[in-house]
Design a protein around this motif. Structure first.
Motif, short mmCIF file in Angstrom:
data_model
loop_
_atom_site.label_atom_id
_atom_site.label_comp_id
_atom_site.label_asym_id
_atom_site.label_seq_id
_atom_site.Cartn_x
_atom_site.Cartn_y
_atom_site.Cartn_z
N VAL A 217 0.88 -1.17 0.00
CA VAL A 217 0.00 0.00 0.00
C VAL A 217 0.92 1.22 0.00
O VAL A 217 1.72 1.40 0.91
CB VAL A 217 -0.93 0.05 1.23
CG1 VAL A 217 -1.81 1.29 1.18
CG2 VAL A 217 -1.79 -1.21 1.34
N GLN A 218 0.81 2.00 -1.06
CA GLN A 218 1.64 3.19 -1.19
C GLN A 218 0.73 4.39 -1.41
O GLN A 218 -0.12 4.39 -2.30
CB GLN A 218 2.62 3.05 -2.34
CG GLN A 218 3.66 4.14 -2.39
CD GLN A 218 4.69 3.90 -3.47
OE1 GLN A 218 4.37 3.42 -4.56
NE2 GLN A 218 5.92 4.25 -3.18
N LEU A 219 0.92 5.41 -0.57
CA LEU A 219 0.07 6.59 -0.59
C LEU A 219 0.75 7.79 -1.22
O LEU A 219 1.96 7.95 -1.11
CB LEU A 219 -0.31 6.96 0.85
CG LEU A 219 -0.90 5.86 1.72
CD1 LEU A 219 -1.16 6.39 3.12
CD2 LEU A 219 -2.15 5.27 1.10
N ASP A 220 -0.03 8.64 -1.85
CA ASP A 220 0.41 9.93 -2.36
C ASP A 220 -0.01 10.96 -1.31
O ASP A 220 -1.20 11.23 -1.14
CB ASP A 220 -0.27 10.20 -3.70
CG ASP A 220 0.03 11.57 -4.28
OD1 ASP A 220 0.95 12.25 -3.80
OD2 ASP A 220 -0.68 11.96 -5.23
N VAL A 221 0.97 11.50 -0.56
CA VAL A 221 0.69 12.43 0.53
C VAL A 221 1.28 13.80 0.18
O VAL A 221 2.43 13.90 -0.22
CB VAL A 221 1.28 11.91 1.86
CG1 VAL A 221 1.01 12.89 2.99
CG2 VAL A 221 0.71 10.53 2.20
N VAL A 222 0.46 14.83 0.36
CA VAL A 222 0.87 16.20 0.07
C VAL A 222 0.90 16.98 1.38
O VAL A 222 -0.05 16.92 2.16
CB VAL A 222 -0.08 16.87 -0.94
CG1 VAL A 222 0.33 18.31 -1.21
CG2 VAL A 222 -0.15 16.07 -2.24
N MET A 223 2.00 17.71 1.61
CA MET A 223 2.14 18.58 2.76
C MET A 223 1.92 20.02 2.31
O MET A 223 2.50 20.44 1.31
CB MET A 223 3.54 18.47 3.38
CG MET A 223 3.75 17.29 4.31
SD MET A 223 3.63 15.65 3.60
CE MET A 223 4.85 15.62 2.35
N PHE A 224 1.09 20.75 3.05
CA PHE A 224 0.85 22.17 2.79
C PHE A 224 1.52 22.97 3.90
O PHE A 224 1.57 22.53 5.05
CB PHE A 224 -0.65 22.47 2.79
CG PHE A 224 -1.39 21.83 1.66
CD1 PHE A 224 -1.58 22.51 0.48
CD2 PHE A 224 -1.90 20.55 1.79
CE1 PHE A 224 -2.27 21.92 -0.58
CE2 PHE A 224 -2.59 19.95 0.75
CZ PHE A 224 -2.77 20.65 -0.44
N GLY B 54 1.33 22.90 7.77
CA GLY B 54 0.00 23.31 8.22
C GLY B 54 -1.06 22.25 8.06
O GLY B 54 -2.07 22.26 8.77
N GLN B 55 -0.83 21.31 7.12
CA GLN B 55 -1.84 20.30 6.84
C GLN B 55 -1.24 19.20 5.98
O GLN B 55 -0.36 19.47 5.15
CB GLN B 55 -3.01 20.95 6.11
CG GLN B 55 -4.13 20.03 5.71
CD GLN B 55 -5.30 20.81 5.17
OE1 GLN B 55 -6.11 21.31 5.92
NE2 GLN B 55 -5.38 20.94 3.85
N LEU B 56 -1.71 17.98 6.14
CA LEU B 56 -1.36 16.86 5.26
C LEU B 56 -2.61 16.41 4.54
O LEU B 56 -3.70 16.39 5.13
CB LEU B 56 -0.79 15.68 6.05
CG LEU B 56 0.73 15.67 6.28
CD1 LEU B 56 1.09 16.69 7.32
CD2 LEU B 56 1.18 14.30 6.70
#
Length: 137
Positions: free
Chosen positions: A56-63, A101-103
């Motif tokens: 399981v591989q996730l695409d995670v974006v950090m703001f 600030g957010q994921l």
């Protein structure tokens, strides 16, 4: 009498299907910890399904704190055994924890259980957080 039997059979099948899907996979952003040159993220995962996931591989974006995209990472949280809680740790290089600030769980890059590739993993995933940094889907 036949109609009652059909309705009862339908309810049993619908209930079993809902139970199997209700478990899902929970991903909690447990904490962010400053380390030299990076921010270390701790994810607690719970596979509440009846499947073993090989990958399981996730695409995670950090703001950042202004809502601007600061970093995007592929995060490996598998393999995941059925009904198992695990912790996954990854570093977000060149980004201080206080600047996050957010994921966002943007997507699932790869998801394979013991039956092969699955295309429904994003719908199985739920996200939460313990700290002040929101983790959304």
């Amino acid at each position: 009498m036949v109609i009652r039997a059909l309705i009862a059979a339908f309810l049993v099948v619908a209930s079993a299907t809902a139970s199997a899907q209700a478990g899902g996979i929970e991903v909690e952003l447990n904490k962010l910890e400053p380390v030299e040159g990076a921010c270390r993220a701790y994810l607690v995962t719970q596979n509440l399904t009846d499947s073993n996931y090989e990958n399981v591989q996730l695409d995670v974006v950090m703001f950042d704190n202004d809502g601007i995209v600061a970093r995007r990472l592929a995060v490996q949280i598998g393999p995941m055994a059925q009904n198992k809680t695990s912790i996954k740790v990854f570093d977000i290089k060149n980004l201080a924890c206080q600047d996050i600030g957010q994921l966002l769980l943007n997507d699932v890059i790869d998801c394979r259980d013991d039956q092969g590739v699955r295309n429904d993993c994003l719908s199985l995933l739920s996200v939460s957080q313990r700290g002040n940094v929101p983790f959304i889907k």
